[in-house]
Scaffold this motif. Sequence first.
Motif, short mmCIF file in Angstrom:
data_model
loop_
_atom_site.label_atom_id
_atom_site.label_comp_id
_atom_site.label_asym_id
_atom_site.label_seq_id
_atom_site.Cartn_x
_atom_site.Cartn_y
_atom_site.Cartn_z
N VAL A 175 4.65 -25.59 3.63
CA VAL A 175 3.26 -25.38 4.04
C VAL A 175 3.15 -24.02 4.73
O VAL A 175 3.90 -23.72 5.66
CB VAL A 175 2.79 -26.48 5.01
CG1 VAL A 175 1.31 -26.31 5.34
CG2 VAL A 175 3.06 -27.87 4.43
N VAL A 176 2.21 -23.18 4.24
CA VAL A 176 1.99 -21.87 4.84
C VAL A 176 0.49 -21.70 5.10
O VAL A 176 -0.34 -22.39 4.52
CB VAL A 176 2.48 -20.73 3.92
CG1 VAL A 176 3.99 -20.83 3.71
CG2 VAL A 176 1.75 -20.74 2.58
N LYS A 177 0.16 -20.75 5.94
CA LYS A 177 -1.25 -20.54 6.28
C LYS A 177 -1.98 -19.85 5.14
O LYS A 177 -3.13 -20.18 4.83
CB LYS A 177 -1.36 -19.73 7.57
CG LYS A 177 -2.77 -19.74 8.16
CD LYS A 177 -2.78 -19.21 9.57
CE LYS A 177 -4.17 -19.36 10.20
NZ LYS A 177 -4.19 -18.88 11.60
N GLY A 178 -1.36 -18.86 4.52
CA GLY A 178 -1.96 -18.16 3.40
C GLY A 178 -0.87 -17.60 2.52
O GLY A 178 0.21 -17.27 2.98
N TRP A 179 -1.17 -17.50 1.22
CA TRP A 179 -0.18 -17.00 0.28
C TRP A 179 -0.86 -16.28 -0.87
O TRP A 179 -1.81 -16.80 -1.42
CB TRP A 179 0.68 -18.15 -0.26
CG TRP A 179 1.79 -17.66 -1.12
CD1 TRP A 179 1.78 -17.43 -2.48
CD2 TRP A 179 3.10 -17.28 -0.68
NE1 TRP A 179 2.97 -16.94 -2.90
CE2 TRP A 179 3.80 -16.83 -1.82
CE3 TRP A 179 3.73 -17.26 0.56
CZ2 TRP A 179 5.12 -16.38 -1.75
CZ3 TRP A 179 5.04 -16.82 0.63
CH2 TRP A 179 5.71 -16.39 -0.51
N PRO A 180 -0.35 -15.09 -1.23
CA PRO A 180 0.67 -14.29 -0.52
C PRO A 180 0.03 -13.41 0.55
O PRO A 180 -1.17 -13.11 0.48
CB PRO A 180 1.25 -13.44 -1.65
CG PRO A 180 0.10 -13.22 -2.59
CD PRO A 180 -0.72 -14.49 -2.53
N PRO A 184 -5.46 -15.98 -0.92
CA PRO A 184 -5.09 -14.63 -0.49
C PRO A 184 -6.30 -13.74 -0.28
O PRO A 184 -7.32 -13.88 -0.95
CB PRO A 184 -4.22 -14.12 -1.65
CG PRO A 184 -4.64 -14.93 -2.83
CD PRO A 184 -5.01 -16.28 -2.30
N THR A 185 -6.16 -12.82 0.68
CA THR A 185 -7.19 -11.81 0.92
C THR A 185 -6.66 -10.40 0.68
O THR A 185 -7.44 -9.48 0.50
CB THR A 185 -7.71 -11.91 2.37
OG1 THR A 185 -6.61 -11.80 3.28
CG2 THR A 185 -8.40 -13.24 2.61
N ASP A 186 -5.33 -10.23 0.67
CA ASP A 186 -4.76 -8.91 0.40
C ASP A 186 -4.97 -8.53 -1.07
O ASP A 186 -4.86 -9.38 -1.97
CB ASP A 186 -3.26 -8.89 0.72
CG ASP A 186 -2.98 -9.06 2.19
OD1 ASP A 186 -3.82 -8.65 3.00
OD2 ASP A 186 -1.91 -9.60 2.54
N THR A 187 -5.24 -7.28 -1.31
CA THR A 187 -5.42 -6.81 -2.68
C THR A 187 -4.10 -6.39 -3.33
O THR A 187 -4.05 -6.20 -4.54
CB THR A 187 -6.40 -5.63 -2.72
OG1 THR A 187 -5.89 -4.57 -1.88
CG2 THR A 187 -7.78 -6.05 -2.23
N LYS A 188 -3.05 -6.26 -2.51
CA LYS A 188 -1.74 -5.89 -3.02
C LYS A 188 -0.75 -7.00 -2.71
O LYS A 188 -0.97 -7.81 -1.81
CB LYS A 188 -1.26 -4.57 -2.41
CG LYS A 188 -2.14 -3.37 -2.74
CD LYS A 188 -1.60 -2.10 -2.11
CE LYS A 188 -2.47 -0.91 -2.45
NZ LYS A 188 -1.96 0.36 -1.84
N THR A 189 0.34 -7.02 -3.45
CA THR A 189 1.41 -7.97 -3.18
C THR A 189 2.72 -7.23 -2.98
O THR A 189 2.82 -6.03 -3.24
CB THR A 189 1.56 -8.99 -4.32
OG1 THR A 189 1.87 -8.28 -5.53
CG2 THR A 189 0.28 -9.81 -4.51
N HIS A 190 3.71 -7.95 -2.52
CA HIS A 190 5.05 -7.41 -2.28
C HIS A 190 5.92 -7.77 -3.48
O HIS A 190 5.72 -8.81 -4.11
CB HIS A 190 5.60 -8.05 -1.01
CG HIS A 190 6.83 -7.42 -0.47
ND1 HIS A 190 8.06 -7.63 -1.02
CD2 HIS A 190 7.01 -6.57 0.57
CE1 HIS A 190 8.97 -6.96 -0.33
NE2 HIS A 190 8.35 -6.31 0.63
N PRO A 191 6.90 -6.95 -3.85
CA PRO A 191 7.80 -7.32 -4.95
C PRO A 191 8.44 -8.70 -4.78
O PRO A 191 8.72 -9.38 -5.77
CB PRO A 191 8.85 -6.21 -4.93
CG PRO A 191 8.13 -5.03 -4.36
CD PRO A 191 7.17 -5.59 -3.34
N LEU A 192 8.66 -9.13 -3.53
CA LEU A 192 9.24 -10.46 -3.31
C LEU A 192 8.35 -11.56 -3.86
O LEU A 192 8.84 -12.59 -4.34
CB LEU A 192 9.47 -10.68 -1.82
CG LEU A 192 10.70 -10.03 -1.20
CD1 LEU A 192 10.62 -10.08 0.31
CD2 LEU A 192 11.98 -10.69 -1.69
#
Length: 409
Positions: free
Chosen positions: A8-13, A42-50
């Motif tokens: 369980v997470v608050k937001g992803w990614p 998600p609210t970020d427009t970019k993601t991380h390679p992970l």
Amino acid sequence: MTHRLAVVVKGWPRLSETFIAQELVALEAAGHAFDIWSLRRPTDTKTHPLHDRLRARVRYLPEYLHEEPDRVWRARAIAQRLPGYQRAYEIWRADLARDRDRNRIRRFGQACVMAAELPPETRGLYAHFLHTPASVARYAAIMRDLTWGFSAHAKDIWTSPDWEIGEKLAADDTGAAFGATCTAYGAARLRGLADDPSRIDLIYHGLDLSRFPAPPDRAPRTIGAPLRLLSVGRLVEKKGFDRLIAALALLPARIDWTWTHIGGGPLGESLARQAAEAGLTRRIHWRGACDQPQVIEDMRAADLFVLPSRIAADGDRDGLPNVLMEAASQRLPILSTPVAAIPEFIATTVHGTLSDDGPGDLAAAITMLSDNPEQAQRMADAALKRLRSEFAMQPGIDRLSRRLDDLTS
């Protein structure tokens, strides 16, 4: 593969929580199969390679209950027939009496949906953050008569009320089977509130150095050359960037500096306005949220990493920010503050410089490091050595993996 674990997470990614992505990728590599249950989209427009490396399925709970009423009411009807529903309901009502907030109602609704939709083979729930995600995990676990555990980090430890933390750590079948936290500073608080302190594990996130390029062969900066400052962090009170801007205005005219900031956050407009009023706009570059390759590129180009963390008015504070380890991985000299768990990695004058967070103190520290580039580089080399020897990722993953095996056995 049977998915016996639900995360369980608050937001992803989320770009600001790559330490969670690093952990989950490593847990998959260790053989754990799980679904991710996210309370928010998600609210970020970019993601991380992970994020692209993770194979886990992501399931989104209703962020706001009124947006999916049919799903919520259908889940509530299913949840009411589960063995632990009545007990979970009573616990939630007691929580609501002490925390009369709409968010508390949303947590219980999300827990009903999760409990109703969990695959039947699920044996344990694991939440990242002790506040909202752990509440949803706890209510759902009680409904389904499952065990649960959590990882706590910073804000969740220091802004959650003692009564709530204590009940989540209770040594009974409603409390967490274990809790992990990423700093000795946070572990001490949690152990002081736990019936059984042995349930709390200190597990540093560490850094997976295989994800980072080898550090550049840095020569000490030439005295008098332009000084390139870099900060990475959300634009929120606890990061102290308002005091850093005030400090930059105090630097002597002989220092030809620029400051680059990476990260988003709610204080962006007010901080940009503060910089403009101080006449610093032309020296500051606001990059916004950036992906890891861009962050590393900027770290390799910078002369000094600055993170002036402080305790916010509501008690929020950092734990041990991963960006300090990332800066160390690139042999970048570090200036920070002796707040929370930062001294667990940076011993001042050894691995970097820890200054009080007053603008005058920060300005004096920046000036000292600008005037002593060889000393700054020696400390950066020591930080890299410590990172490699004491803050590798794998020992913590091994310990967490054993806890999760016990949780789902």
